[in-house]
Enzyme design. Structure first.
Site, short mmCIF file in Angstrom:
data_model
loop_
_atom_site.label_atom_id
_atom_site.label_comp_id
_atom_site.label_asym_id
_atom_site.label_seq_id
_atom_site.Cartn_x
_atom_site.Cartn_y
_atom_site.Cartn_z
CG ASP A 1 -1.64 1.42 1.38
OD1 ASP A 1 -2.33 1.60 0.26
OD2 ASP A 1 -1.66 1.89 2.19
CB SER A 2 0.09 4.89 -0.83
OG SER A 2 -1.07 4.83 0.06
CE1 TYR B 1 2.95 5.61 -2.91
CE2 TYR B 1 2.09 3.97 -3.91
CZ TYR B 1 2.93 4.33 -3.75
OH TYR B 1 4.29 3.92 -3.26
N GLY B 2 -2.73 9.40 -3.75
CA GLY B 2 -4.05 9.64 -4.46
C GLY B 2 -3.82 10.69 -4.89
CB CYS C 1 -2.55 1.28 -2.68
SG CYS C 1 -2.66 2.76 -3.15
CG ASN C 2 -9.17 0.93 -3.14
OD1 ASN C 2 -10.14 0.71 -4.14
ND2 ASN C 2 -8.60 0.56 -1.84
CB THR C 3 -3.87 5.30 -5.27
OG1 THR C 3 -4.87 5.96 -4.56
CG2 THR C 3 -3.95 6.21 -6.64
CD GLU D 1 -2.35 8.47 7.75
OE1 GLU D 1 -2.12 9.15 7.88
OE2 GLU D 1 -2.63 7.64 6.75
CB CYS E 1 -9.85 5.46 -0.12
SG CYS E 1 -8.53 5.58 1.20
CB THR E 2 -6.29 1.81 2.51
OG1 THR E 2 -5.77 3.08 2.00
CG2 THR E 2 -5.75 0.52 1.00
CG HIS E 3 -6.64 6.03 4.80
ND1 HIS E 3 -5.83 4.89 3.46
CD2 HIS E 3 -6.44 6.81 5.82
CE1 HIS E 3 -4.21 5.30 4.48
NE2 HIS E 3 -4.72 6.14 5.18
N1 DGL Z 1 -3.89 3.46 0.14
C1 DGL Z 1 -4.61 4.94 -1.00
C2 DGL Z 1 -5.63 3.78 -1.31
O1 DGL Z 1 -6.21 3.14 -1.45
C3 DGL Z 1 -5.14 5.96 -0.04
C4 DGL Z 1 -4.10 7.13 0.97
C5 DGL Z 1 -2.98 7.48 -0.06
O2 DGL Z 1 -4.23 8.56 -0.55
O3 DGL Z 1 -2.16 6.73 -0.77
O4 DGL Z 1 -6.41 4.77 -2.15
#
Ligand code: DGL
Length: 270
Positions: A15-16, A47-48, A78-80, A157, A189-191
């Site tokens: 993940d990012s 990463y987003g 990571c979704n991005t 976070e 998104c992971t969060h």
């Molecule tokens: N992990 C990123 C996602 O799932 C979210 C955090 C980021 O922007 O890096 O898209």
């Protein structure tokens, strides 16, 4: 079976940053016997908000790192990164490389009755149209409403998950989905699973929430079964964590995302 790879080889997850620990958490629950190596690119997150080219470059570097650790499969938590990098990562290996987008879409299409689906994610994920494209590949007649909810990342976070600020932000972002009459919302998104209660508080119980990470973990299990690569050991698997930087409050944030204390964390240079 490939050279150096066996059922006991670890699953590589990246993940990012720390957010992907929500996906790791689902993997631990669904596949307790699996050994898992997690890499969070904490030095270079988020990463987003980054360009597609940069996210692809980082994802390729991380996948090479995981392949060097002899993983049997790569999970892009990571979704991005899943939105833009999968075809490039699949060129690096013949092992399975699983993202979170397709499992999330398949689950949403199973749940929806009116074929009106909402998707929320980072700006990078939403602008890539990855969810919309994938949903339409499976079911063309679906209406997809997408929205970037950037502030959710920081709220999760900071642990501001159900205070009045979180509720106000969620209402501001999500009220329009009620007007669009969606019956299913993908948490892309992971969060966002960390904010699940607040999100369902705003949308009401009738709108079903899909956790893409959890769906990806189920998909990982299916693929390992299919390929006869499940680690069937009775004891719990070994979990190793790598980060590219120790961000401030690492311990506190990581435990919130993982739901348990995190041990064996090493800093690495990619
Ligand atoms: N992990 C990123 C996602 O799932 C979210 C955090 C980021 O922007 O890096 O898209």
């Amino acid at each position: 079976m490939k050279k150096n790879i066996s059922r006991r080889s670890p699953i590589g997850v990246f993940d990012s940053g720390i957010g992907g620990l929500t996906v790791a958490r689902s993997l631990f629950e669904i596949l307790p016997g699996e050994n898992i190596i997690y890499l969070g690119d904490t030095a270079r997150l988020p990463y987003g908000t980054k360009s597609k080219e940069t996210v692809i470059k980082y994802s390729v570097e991380i996948t090479k790192f995981l392949l060097n650790k002899n993983v049997k499969m790569v999970v892009v938590a990571c979704n991005t990164a899943s939105s833009v990098a999968l075809p490039y990562l699949r060129k690096l290996t013949s092992l399975p490389v699983i993202g979170v987008i397709k499992p999330g879409c398949k689950a949403a299409l199973k749940e929806t009755n009116n074929f009106k689906i909402g998707v929320i994610g980072t700006l990078g994920t939403i602008l890539s149209y990855s969810y919309k494209t994938q949903i339409h590949k499976i079911e063309r007649e679906t209406e997809v409403f997408s929205k970037a909810c950037s502030l959710f990342v920081q709220l999760a976070e900071d642990g501001w998950t159900d205070n009045k600020i979180a509720k106000m932000v969620a209402k501001e972002y999500l009220d329009e989905f009620k007007r669009m009459n969606i019956d299913t919302l993908i948490l892309g998104c992971t969060h966002y699973p960390i904010l699940k209660n607040t999100i369902s508080g705003v949308l009401g119980k009738k709108i079903k929430l899909i956790d893409s990470g959890e769906e990806a973990a189920k998909e990982v299990k299916r693929i390992l079964e299919q390929e006869d690569m499940l680690n069937n050991q009775k004891k719990n698997g070994v979990h190793k964590f790598y980060v590219t930087d120790f961000q401030k409050k690492f311990k506190e944030i990581s435990e919130r995302f993982l739901g348990q204390p995190i041990h064996d964390v090493k800093k690495v240079k990619l």
